[in-house]
Design a protein around this motif. Structure first.
Motif, PDB file in Angstrom:
ATOM      1  N   GLY A 295      16.673  -3.844  18.918  1.00 38.04           N
ATOM      2  CA  GLY A 295      16.043  -3.555  17.949  1.00 38.04           C
ATOM      3  C   GLY A 295      15.360  -4.636  16.762  1.00 38.04           C
ATOM      4  O   GLY A 295      15.661  -6.004  17.316  1.00 38.04           O
ATOM      5  N   ALA A 296      14.547  -4.061  16.182  1.00 34.15           N
ATOM      6  CA  ALA A 296      13.985  -5.224  15.179  1.00 34.15           C
ATOM      7  C   ALA A 296      13.290  -4.649  13.993  1.00 34.15           C
ATOM      8  O   ALA A 296      13.069  -3.151  14.287  1.00 34.15           O
ATOM      9  CB  ALA A 296      12.909  -5.963  15.871  1.00 34.15           C
ATOM     10  N   SER A 297      13.094  -5.176  12.927  1.00 34.03           N
ATOM     11  CA  SER A 297      12.540  -4.445  11.758  1.00 34.03           C
ATOM     12  C   SER A 297      11.469  -5.315  10.991  1.00 34.03           C
ATOM     13  O   SER A 297      11.519  -6.820  11.449  1.00 34.03           O
ATOM     14  CB  SER A 297      13.510  -4.121  10.791  1.00 34.03           C
ATOM     15  OG  SER A 297      14.185  -5.283  10.254  1.00 34.03           O
ATOM     16  N   THR A 298      10.561  -4.955  10.550  1.00 30.32           N
ATOM     17  CA  THR A 298       9.576  -5.581   9.977  1.00 30.32           C
ATOM     18  C   THR A 298       8.876  -4.860   8.569  1.00 30.32           C
ATOM     19  O   THR A 298       9.185  -3.569   8.381  1.00 30.32           O
ATOM     20  CB  THR A 298       8.252  -5.726  10.634  1.00 30.32           C
ATOM     21  OG1 THR A 298       7.715  -4.243  11.146  1.00 30.32           O
ATOM     22  CG2 THR A 298       8.254  -6.278  12.169  1.00 30.32           C
ATOM     23  N   GLU A 299       8.425  -5.755   7.805  1.00 27.61           N
ATOM     24  CA  GLU A 299       7.804  -5.087   6.606  1.00 27.61           C
ATOM     25  C   GLU A 299       6.291  -5.735   6.380  1.00 27.61           C
ATOM     26  O   GLU A 299       6.103  -6.601   6.882  1.00 27.61           O
ATOM     27  CB  GLU A 299       8.409  -5.929   5.276  1.00 27.61           C
ATOM     28  CG  GLU A 299       8.019  -4.971   3.951  1.00 27.61           C
ATOM     29  CD  GLU A 299       8.823  -5.829   2.638  1.00 27.61           C
ATOM     30  OE1 GLU A 299       8.402  -5.061   1.783  1.00 27.61           O
ATOM     31  OE2 GLU A 299       9.177  -6.791   2.769  1.00 27.61           O
ATOM     32  N   SER A 300       5.533  -4.569   6.176  1.00 27.77           N
ATOM     33  CA  SER A 300       4.256  -4.912   6.032  1.00 27.77           C
ATOM     34  C   SER A 300       3.333  -4.428   4.848  1.00 27.77           C
ATOM     35  O   SER A 300       3.870  -3.407   4.146  1.00 27.77           O
ATOM     36  CB  SER A 300       3.252  -4.158   7.350  1.00 27.77           C
ATOM     37  OG  SER A 300       3.676  -4.598   8.659  1.00 27.77           O
ATOM     38  N   LEU A 301       2.275  -5.024   4.590  1.00 24.63           N
ATOM     39  CA  LEU A 301       1.458  -4.606   3.361  1.00 24.63           C
ATOM     40  C   LEU A 301       0.248  -3.950   3.992  1.00 24.63           C
ATOM     41  O   LEU A 301      -0.577  -4.813   4.729  1.00 24.63           O
ATOM     42  CB  LEU A 301       1.123  -5.957   2.524  1.00 24.63           C
ATOM     43  CG  LEU A 301       0.528  -5.593   1.113  1.00 24.63           C
ATOM     44  CD1 LEU A 301       1.574  -4.761   0.196  1.00 24.63           C
ATOM     45  CD2 LEU A 301       0.319  -7.083   0.512  1.00 24.63           C
ATOM     46  N   VAL A 302      -0.347  -3.050   3.726  1.00 19.09           N
ATOM     47  CA  VAL A 302      -1.312  -2.282   4.281  1.00 19.09           C
ATOM     48  C   VAL A 302      -2.254  -1.522   3.117  1.00 19.09           C
ATOM     49  O   VAL A 302      -1.842  -0.877   2.395  1.00 19.09           O
ATOM     50  CB  VAL A 302      -0.996  -1.016   5.311  1.00 19.09           C
ATOM     51  CG1 VAL A 302      -1.964  -0.357   5.786  1.00 19.09           C
ATOM     52  CG2 VAL A 302       0.365  -1.741   6.316  1.00 19.09           C
ATOM     53  N   MET A 303      -3.610  -1.809   3.224  1.00 15.48           N
ATOM     54  CA  MET A 303      -4.402  -1.606   2.216  1.00 15.48           C
ATOM     55  C   MET A 303      -5.724  -1.428   2.545  1.00 15.48           C
ATOM     56  O   MET A 303      -6.173  -1.804   3.637  1.00 15.48           O
ATOM     57  CB  MET A 303      -4.360  -2.851   1.096  1.00 15.48           C
ATOM     58  CG  MET A 303      -3.001  -3.595   0.635  1.00 15.48           C
ATOM     59  SD  MET A 303      -3.388  -4.598  -0.374  1.00 15.48           S
ATOM     60  CE  MET A 303      -3.761  -5.975   0.534  1.00 15.48           C
ATOM     61  N   ARG A 304      -6.426  -0.513   1.531  1.00 17.39           N
ATOM     62  CA  ARG A 304      -7.723  -0.200   2.063  1.00 17.39           C
ATOM     63  C   ARG A 304      -8.629  -0.235   0.866  1.00 17.39           C
ATOM     64  O   ARG A 304      -8.009   0.446  -0.505  1.00 17.39           O
ATOM     65  CB  ARG A 304      -7.930   1.315   2.526  1.00 17.39           C
ATOM     66  CG  ARG A 304      -9.403   1.665   2.804  1.00 17.39           C
ATOM     67  CD  ARG A 304      -9.323   3.132   3.425  1.00 17.39           C
ATOM     68  NE  ARG A 304     -10.727   3.355   3.976  1.00 17.39           N
ATOM     69  CZ  ARG A 304     -11.020   4.668   4.107  1.00 17.39           C
ATOM     70  NH1 ARG A 304     -10.195   5.600   4.503  1.00 17.39           N
ATOM     71  NH2 ARG A 304     -12.140   5.045   5.040  1.00 17.39           N
ATOM     72  N   THR A 305      -9.952  -1.024   0.483  1.00 21.33           N
ATOM     73  CA  THR A 305     -10.438  -0.817  -0.583  1.00 21.33           C
ATOM     74  C   THR A 305     -10.881   0.328  -1.130  1.00 21.33           C
ATOM     75  O   THR A 305     -10.928   0.599  -2.364  1.00 21.33           O
ATOM     76  CB  THR A 305     -11.677  -1.960  -0.487  1.00 21.33           C
ATOM     77  OG1 THR A 305     -11.569  -3.195   0.126  1.00 21.33           O
ATOM     78  CG2 THR A 305     -12.467  -2.054  -1.547  1.00 21.33           C
ATOM     79  N   ARG A 306     -11.341   1.089  -0.303  1.00 17.70           N
ATOM     80  CA  ARG A 306     -12.077   2.611  -0.914  1.00 17.70           C
ATOM     81  C   ARG A 306     -11.148   3.250  -1.766  1.00 17.70           C
ATOM     82  O   ARG A 306     -11.469   3.666  -2.788  1.00 17.70           O
ATOM     83  CB  ARG A 306     -12.788   3.458   0.329  1.00 17.70           C
ATOM     84  CG  ARG A 306     -13.380   4.618  -0.050  1.00 17.70           C
ATOM     85  CD  ARG A 306     -13.658   5.669   1.074  1.00 17.70           C
ATOM     86  NE  ARG A 306     -14.588   5.152   1.929  1.00 17.70           N
ATOM     87  CZ  ARG A 306     -14.951   5.794   3.040  1.00 17.70           C
ATOM     88  NH1 ARG A 306     -14.485   7.096   3.289  1.00 17.70           N
ATOM     89  NH2 ARG A 306     -15.829   5.303   3.910  1.00 17.70           N
ATOM     90  N   SER A 307     -10.116   3.490  -1.152  1.00 15.78           N
ATOM     91  CA  SER A 307      -9.062   4.256  -1.832  1.00 15.78           C
ATOM     92  C   SER A 307      -7.998   3.530  -2.985  1.00 15.78           C
ATOM     93  O   SER A 307      -7.640   4.111  -3.725  1.00 15.78           O
ATOM     94  CB  SER A 307      -7.930   4.887  -0.862  1.00 15.78           C
ATOM     95  OG  SER A 307      -7.289   3.803  -0.372  1.00 15.78           O
ATOM     96  N   GLY A 308      -8.064   2.419  -2.680  1.00 15.24           N
ATOM     97  CA  GLY A 308      -7.346   1.607  -3.660  1.00 15.24           C
ATOM     98  C   GLY A 308      -5.715   1.483  -3.344  1.00 15.24           C
ATOM     99  O   GLY A 308      -5.148   1.221  -4.070  1.00 15.24           O
TER     100      GLY A 308
END
Length: 331
Positions: A295-308
């Motif tokens: 097992g493993a866990s991660t945290e990510s930041l995921v973004m898109r300009t058009r939708s903000g």
């Protein structure tokens, strides 16, 4: 560009698999003292997943020149070759030294925009940068003394100057600027590496940082601009030739080294995508956690300009199943 050839779905939700793979691979090298091995592991992990994404991508910001870098080099074609045609900027391990030393804020980062949207740094390795949140965007100025800008920022925010914190790379070239910031009454957050994370710190509402200031990598500036376009805030930059030869090379190639570039110059258009996954714990993201044999866990930041839209994604991974899908060992 024809409508069928521009991103028509949230590719960031696919790109997060790419940064997760890089982070999981690099995570095993945290604190091991070998930044080259950590970087190569991140490159290999990212490469294993990147070619499965439905796109025809060209790496415009990568690990180096194509004949020198083993993978994810400038000019490399990535994705499965289907539309849309896009530009890719990658830093498989932003903060290789941070990872090697087990220090905070190492990230795996990727940004994407439609073809032709991303600024090509050419021969210039460094640029002057300043970044901050939406409320101080119009106050960013590379020619005004930094102390005056800090006073204006404090006034705009309705706070004491002592509440202003400036993120600065810890380099000898910044010594005078650091003295000026402190003399103005503001605080300095020194970072040893990783100015993409520093730029995100300056615009994130979750951190005490107010501004990013100083000279850092031009490729990182382009990636930071993509993140800031998505998250909100502003960034300006100006190419910073290291010597007369580099200046001449830039001028001969058609670059205006005196021009102040905005984040919209560095990443054009209104449909950029950005994904970052934490490798080590930091102010912006939690690092990789390994759990048991698989097992493993991660945290990510995921973004898109058009939708903000800014998504914070916590993922649990079965490394054995990932290995069977990608053919690459991730952690």
């Amino acid at each position: 560009m024809p409508p069928a050839d521009v991103p028509d779905r949230n590719l960031a939700l696919e790109l997060v698999r790419v940064t997760e793979a890089a982070a999981l691979a690099a995570g095993r090298w945290v604190g091991m003292g070998d930044k080259e091995a950590a970087d190569q592991a991140a490159v290999d992990g990212m490469h294993a997943v990147l070619h499965t994404i439905h796109m025809d991508g060209i790496v415009v910001i990568g690990e180096g020149e194509k004949d020198e870098a083993p993978m994810l080099a400038n000019g490399e074609q990535v994705g499965d070759g289907s539309k849309p045609h896009v530009d890719i900027a990658v830093d498989p391990l932003e903060g290789t030294t941070l990872c090697a030393k087990g220090m905070p804020n190492a990230l795996a980062v990727i940004a994407l925009a439609e073809r032709g949207a991303m600024f090509d740094p050419g021969p210039i390795v460094y640029m002057e940068k300043m970044a901050g949140g939406d409320e101080v965007a119009d106050l960013l100025d590379l020619d005004r003394p930094i102390a005056e800008t800090i006073e204006l920022v404090a006034e705009r925010r309705g706070t004491d100057v002592r509440d202003v914190m400036v993120v600065v790379l810890d380099r000898p070239r910044h010594e005078e600027g650091i003295k000026a910031i402190r003399a103005a009454g503001a605080r300095v957050r020194l970072i040893s590496d990783g100015d993409v994370a520093g730029a995100l710190l300056s615009v994130s509402p979750r951190t005490p940082a107010t501004l990013l200031w100083g000279i850092g990598g031009t490729p990182e500036g382009v990636i930071s601009a993509a993140g800031i376009k998505c998250m909100g805030g502003a960034m300006i930059g100006r190419l910073w030739p290291r010597d007369d030869d580099e200046r001449k090379a830039a001028v001969d190639a058609g670059y205006d080294v005196d021009r102040v570039l905005t984040h919209d110059d560095l990443v054009k258009g209104d449909d950029a995508f950005f994904s970052a996954t934490g490798v080590t714990d930091g102010d912006v993201l939690q690092g990789v956690r390994y759990q048991g044999a698989r097992g493993a866990s991660t945290e990510s930041l995921v973004m898109r300009t058009r939708s903000g839209t800014v998504r914070r994604i916590h993922s649990r991974h079965d490394r054995e199943k990932l290995r069977s899908l990608t053919g690459y060992k991730m952690g």
